[in-house]
Write a protein that holds these residues in place. Sequence first.
Motif, PDB file in Angstrom:
ATOM      1  N   GLU A   6       0.835  -1.200   0.000  1.00  0.00           N
ATOM      2  CA  GLU A   6       0.000   0.000   0.000  1.00  0.00           C
ATOM      3  C   GLU A   6       0.872   1.253   0.000  1.00  0.00           C
ATOM      4  N   SER A  21      -3.182   3.639  -2.859  1.00  0.00           N
ATOM      5  CA  SER A  21      -2.903   2.657  -3.905  1.00  0.00           C
ATOM      6  C   SER A  21      -2.426   1.363  -3.269  1.00  0.00           C
ATOM      7  N   CYS A  22      -2.670   0.275  -3.960  1.00  0.00           N
ATOM      8  CA  CYS A  22      -2.200  -1.043  -3.519  1.00  0.00           C
ATOM      9  C   CYS A  22      -1.640  -1.748  -4.740  1.00  0.00           C
ATOM     10  N   ALA A  23      -0.340  -1.913  -4.779  1.00  0.00           N
ATOM     11  CA  ALA A  23       0.321  -2.564  -5.904  1.00  0.00           C
ATOM     12  C   ALA A  23       0.480  -4.047  -5.621  1.00  0.00           C
ATOM     13  N   ARG A  72     -10.034  -0.453  -9.470  1.00  0.00           N
ATOM     14  CA  ARG A  72      -8.842  -1.241  -9.788  1.00  0.00           C
ATOM     15  C   ARG A  72      -8.489  -1.058 -11.262  1.00  0.00           C
ATOM     16  N   LYS A  76      -2.549  -2.457 -14.667  1.00  0.00           N
ATOM     17  CA  LYS A  76      -1.459  -1.916 -13.847  1.00  0.00           C
ATOM     18  C   LYS A  76      -1.271  -2.698 -12.549  1.00  0.00           C
ATOM     19  N   THR A  78      -3.036  -2.816  -9.912  1.00  0.00           N
ATOM     20  CA  THR A  78      -3.168  -1.873  -8.808  1.00  0.00           C
ATOM     21  C   THR A  78      -4.633  -1.662  -8.441  1.00  0.00           C
ATOM     22  N   TYR A  80      -7.186   0.843  -5.934  1.00  0.00           N
ATOM     23  CA  TYR A  80      -7.192   2.203  -5.394  1.00  0.00           C
ATOM     24  C   TYR A  80      -8.334   2.371  -4.401  1.00  0.00           C
TER      25      TYR A  80
END
Length: 124
Positions: A6, A21-23, A72, A76, A78, A80
């Motif tokens: 995060e 964000s969460c990658a 989402r 990417k 990711t 959000y």
Amino acid sequence: QVQLVESGGRLVQAGGSLRLSCAASGRTFSDYAMGWFRQAPGKEREFVAAISRSGRTTYYATSVKGRFTISRDNAKNTEYLQMNNLKPEDTAVYYCAASPKVIAGRAEYEYESWGQGTQVTVSS
């Protein structure tokens, strides 16, 4: 399991906005439903929002509905969380989580991977 990181948490004034964000990495992101949870000091972790694998279905806790938006981008990898009209009671560590289900809900046991959390502090 998918790995989650995060970012985006910081100090903000009441009424302000933040985007978390969460990658994701390590697995195919679109194979996971995603969620956001939060834990305030001295309280148990609670559900905030969830989104299906495709992004077409979303769920929100009553306390954030109308102020927060989960989304989402599978291209990417990711997820959000757009947070608007923030309140001091939104102060917490925010965690993203991944579930192998098509859509997961508010129960923590539905999620198999968790990030380390990002601190959001809302000042009055």
